[in-house]
Design a protein around this motif. Sequence first.
Motif, PDB file in Angstrom:
ATOM      1  N   GLN A  96       0.851  -1.195   0.000  1.00 36.86           N
ATOM      2  CA  GLN A  96       0.000   0.000   0.000  1.00 36.86           C
ATOM      3  C   GLN A  96       0.885   1.241   0.000  1.00 36.86           C
ATOM      4  O   GLN A  96       0.634   2.204  -0.721  1.00 36.86           O
ATOM      5  CB  GLN A  96      -0.843   0.046   1.279  1.00 36.86           C
ATOM      6  CG  GLN A  96      -2.038  -0.838   1.257  1.00 36.86           C
ATOM      7  CD  GLN A  96      -3.050  -0.485   2.353  1.00 36.86           C
ATOM      8  OE1 GLN A  96      -3.924  -1.270   2.600  1.00 36.86           O
ATOM      9  NE2 GLN A  96      -2.959   0.665   3.004  1.00 36.86           N
ATOM     10  N   LYS A  97       1.899   1.199   0.833  1.00 35.86           N
ATOM     11  CA  LYS A  97       2.781   2.348   0.972  1.00 35.86           C
ATOM     12  C   LYS A  97       3.555   2.566  -0.325  1.00 35.86           C
ATOM     13  O   LYS A  97       3.656   3.680  -0.827  1.00 35.86           O
ATOM     14  CB  LYS A  97       3.739   2.071   2.132  1.00 35.86           C
ATOM     15  CG  LYS A  97       4.339   3.291   2.700  1.00 35.86           C
ATOM     16  CD  LYS A  97       4.934   3.010   4.058  1.00 35.86           C
ATOM     17  CE  LYS A  97       5.962   4.091   4.330  1.00 35.86           C
ATOM     18  NZ  LYS A  97       7.156   3.576   4.956  1.00 35.86           N
ATOM     19  N   LYS A  98       4.070   1.479  -0.857  1.00 36.93           N
ATOM     20  CA  LYS A  98       4.891   1.582  -2.069  1.00 36.93           C
ATOM     21  C   LYS A  98       4.093   2.138  -3.253  1.00 36.93           C
ATOM     22  O   LYS A  98       4.608   2.906  -4.042  1.00 36.93           O
ATOM     23  CB  LYS A  98       5.440   0.199  -2.403  1.00 36.93           C
ATOM     24  CG  LYS A  98       6.405   0.183  -3.562  1.00 36.93           C
ATOM     25  CD  LYS A  98       7.132  -1.155  -3.641  1.00 36.93           C
ATOM     26  CE  LYS A  98       7.916  -1.331  -4.913  1.00 36.93           C
ATOM     27  NZ  LYS A  98       8.961  -0.352  -5.124  1.00 36.93           N
ATOM     28  N   PHE A  99       2.823   1.745  -3.359  1.00 38.84           N
ATOM     29  CA  PHE A  99       2.058   2.124  -4.549  1.00 38.84           C
ATOM     30  C   PHE A  99       1.005   3.207  -4.268  1.00 38.84           C
ATOM     31  O   PHE A  99       0.222   3.552  -5.154  1.00 38.84           O
ATOM     32  CB  PHE A  99       1.392   0.884  -5.160  1.00 38.84           C
ATOM     33  CG  PHE A  99       2.396  -0.087  -5.716  1.00 38.84           C
ATOM     34  CD1 PHE A  99       2.990   0.141  -6.954  1.00 38.84           C
ATOM     35  CD2 PHE A  99       2.775  -1.211  -4.998  1.00 38.84           C
ATOM     36  CE1 PHE A  99       3.931  -0.741  -7.469  1.00 38.84           C
ATOM     37  CE2 PHE A  99       3.718  -2.111  -5.502  1.00 38.84           C
ATOM     38  CZ  PHE A  99       4.297  -1.865  -6.743  1.00 38.84           C
ATOM     39  N   GLY A 100       0.961   3.718  -3.042  1.00 36.57           N
ATOM     40  CA  GLY A 100       0.046   4.812  -2.727  1.00 36.57           C
ATOM     41  C   GLY A 100      -1.422   4.426  -2.840  1.00 36.57           C
ATOM     42  O   GLY A 100      -2.229   5.179  -3.396  1.00 36.57           O
ATOM     43  N   ILE A 101      -1.776   3.245  -2.338  1.00 36.28           N
ATOM     44  CA  ILE A 101      -3.179   2.821  -2.382  1.00 36.28           C
ATOM     45  C   ILE A 101      -3.655   2.479  -0.968  1.00 36.28           C
ATOM     46  O   ILE A 101      -2.836   2.306  -0.063  1.00 36.28           O
ATOM     47  CB  ILE A 101      -3.382   1.593  -3.305  1.00 36.28           C
ATOM     48  CG1 ILE A 101      -2.421   0.452  -2.918  1.00 36.28           C
ATOM     49  CG2 ILE A 101      -3.165   1.988  -4.749  1.00 36.28           C
ATOM     50  CD1 ILE A 101      -2.599  -0.801  -3.742  1.00 36.28           C
ATOM     51  N   GLU A 102      -4.989   2.377  -0.815  1.00 39.13           N
ATOM     52  CA  GLU A 102      -5.543   2.048   0.497  1.00 39.13           C
ATOM     53  C   GLU A 102      -6.653   1.020   0.374  1.00 39.13           C
ATOM     54  O   GLU A 102      -7.366   0.980  -0.621  1.00 39.13           O
ATOM     55  CB  GLU A 102      -6.162   3.304   1.122  1.00 39.13           C
ATOM     56  CG  GLU A 102      -5.132   4.214   1.729  1.00 39.13           C
ATOM     57  CD  GLU A 102      -5.751   5.525   2.153  1.00 39.13           C
ATOM     58  OE1 GLU A 102      -6.978   5.570   2.411  1.00 39.13           O
ATOM     59  OE2 GLU A 102      -4.993   6.508   2.227  1.00 39.13           O
ATOM     60  N   LEU A 103      -6.803   0.255   1.422  1.00 40.28           N
ATOM     61  CA  LEU A 103      -7.911  -0.699   1.503  1.00 40.28           C
ATOM     62  C   LEU A 103      -9.198   0.069   1.815  1.00 40.28           C
ATOM     63  O   LEU A 103      -9.192   0.959   2.665  1.00 40.28           O
ATOM     64  CB  LEU A 103      -7.618  -1.698   2.629  1.00 40.28           C
ATOM     65  CG  LEU A 103      -8.638  -2.795   2.870  1.00 40.28           C
ATOM     66  CD1 LEU A 103      -8.710  -3.730   1.671  1.00 40.28           C
ATOM     67  CD2 LEU A 103      -8.266  -3.594   4.117  1.00 40.28           C
ATOM     68  N   ILE A 104     -10.296  -0.271   1.126  1.00 38.68           N
ATOM     69  CA  ILE A 104     -11.557   0.430   1.440  1.00 38.68           C
ATOM     70  C   ILE A 104     -12.691  -0.521   1.834  1.00 38.68           C
ATOM     71  O   ILE A 104     -13.780  -0.081   2.179  1.00 38.68           O
ATOM     72  CB  ILE A 104     -12.048   1.327   0.274  1.00 38.68           C
ATOM     73  CG1 ILE A 104     -12.113   0.528  -1.031  1.00 38.68           C
ATOM     74  CG2 ILE A 104     -11.182   2.557   0.136  1.00 38.68           C
ATOM     75  CD1 ILE A 104     -12.870   1.253  -2.120  1.00 38.68           C
ATOM     76  N   GLY A 105     -12.466  -1.813   1.777  1.00 40.01           N
ATOM     77  CA  GLY A 105     -13.551  -2.711   2.176  1.00 40.01           C
ATOM     78  C   GLY A 105     -13.286  -4.116   1.698  1.00 40.01           C
ATOM     79  O   GLY A 105     -12.214  -4.409   1.162  1.00 40.01           O
ATOM     80  N   GLY A 106     -14.256  -4.982   1.923  1.00 37.71           N
ATOM     81  CA  GLY A 106     -14.062  -6.352   1.475  1.00 37.71           C
ATOM     82  C   GLY A 106     -15.020  -7.300   2.156  1.00 37.71           C
ATOM     83  O   GLY A 106     -16.078  -6.895   2.643  1.00 37.71           O
ATOM     84  N   ASP A 107     -14.639  -8.555   2.168  1.00 34.74           N
ATOM     85  CA  ASP A 107     -15.442  -9.559   2.848  1.00 34.74           C
ATOM     86  C   ASP A 107     -14.490 -10.632   3.361  1.00 34.74           C
ATOM     87  O   ASP A 107     -13.471 -10.903   2.736  1.00 34.74           O
ATOM     88  CB  ASP A 107     -16.471 -10.153   1.876  1.00 34.74           C
ATOM     89  CG  ASP A 107     -17.676 -10.730   2.620  1.00 34.74           C
ATOM     90  OD1 ASP A 107     -17.797 -10.482   3.846  1.00 34.74           O
ATOM     91  OD2 ASP A 107     -18.480 -11.426   1.994  1.00 34.74           O
ATOM     92  N   THR A 108     -14.822 -11.201   4.492  1.00 27.66           N
ATOM     93  CA  THR A 108     -13.985 -12.251   5.056  1.00 27.66           C
ATOM     94  C   THR A 108     -14.861 -13.437   5.413  1.00 27.66           C
ATOM     95  O   THR A 108     -15.782 -13.299   6.212  1.00 27.66           O
ATOM     96  CB  THR A 108     -13.273 -11.741   6.335  1.00 27.66           C
ATOM     97  OG1 THR A 108     -12.628 -10.506   6.037  1.00 27.66           O
ATOM     98  CG2 THR A 108     -12.236 -12.737   6.821  1.00 27.66           C
TER      99      THR A 108
END
Length: 328
Positions: free
Chosen positions: A114-126
């Motif tokens: 995430q840090k390397k590519f400038g992205i963030e998690l916004i949701g999902g399912d487990t």
Amino acid sequence: MEIKEFSRIKKFFRPLTSQRMGAMELLDDAALVPIKKTDSIVVSTDALVEKIHFHSDERADFIARKALRTNLSDLAAMGAKPFAYNLGLILGKRKLGNIDQWLNLFSKGLAADQKKFGIELIGGDTVTSFGPTSICISIFGTPNPEGSLLRSGAKVGDGIFVSGTIGDAALGLILRSNSSLSYSSKGNSYCISRYRIPRPRIDLGLALGEVASAAMDISDGLFQDLNHLCGASDVGASVWANKIPLSKEVNAFVTKNKFSIEQVITGGDDYELIFTAPVNKETSIFNMARVTKTRITRIGTVQSGRGISIFDENGDIIPVVKGGYSHD
Ligand code: ADP
Ligand code: MG
């Protein structure tokens, strides 16, 4: 959802989110992603399944990074800039270690990339399953301001270019599964790491918006994917076999083991970009190579008609079958 699952999401995945991207601490039913100044977003989904796309004993952080990076590579192929992703996690019962340990390492892998590519998690399912562990990521990006890189724009006479080197990951997979073929510890670890952790060409994809007529990423194998691109553009291609860029590791291995180079070149998992561009754009392409510190090689020319012709160094045609060369 079980209480345990909520606490896992809170512990392992909430730290991967921020308010900026509208994930609402993963407490709501969905994320509300702010979109500014763009008419469309670029969306792509990729799934990795245990025993098919990764080995059961693979490190969880490497699995996480590969899952993210195969998705990132699709956005690179569109020339897009990624900003967020969704994570569908189907957890198989694990023999090795417990799920929390696995998730701890898995989320660390996500955090690093995430840090390397400038992205963030916004949701999902487990969820859990009696089957294999599977990871399904959807990634979101903003389109290239110069125009998205589609597969369908190649024109007769355009040059065909590839980034990086081809075959490292395919050789890495061969070496990982057959240690008796090992040829040098440095060469082995280079190829295996190329298999484990692809290098999505985001910066190159962004730069190519200005010049490329068509592009895609190479995941299934060089010729197979070039065939897809040509099919979408309704053109054919000629490729010079000796121009296909190989790493010194692949060269050394092939020489030492008298191994078929075709198997390595057509093995897939490269996650390099293959693209076409008018030949008068070559100077700016090689400038981009310098700026983005990416090796770029011209390997052929777009032709009229259908199919790919591969030429050896004497200009003779090498027959191709099913994505590889054919020797009779
Ligand atoms: P639902 O019951 O609607 O499926 P959940 O209870 O599964 O919702 O999920 C609750 C919240 O946790 C949601 O915001 C969802 O996006 C988030 N979430 C669940 N699993 C993950 C995951 N693997 N990664 C990121 N967020 C997740
Ligand atoms: Mg759910």
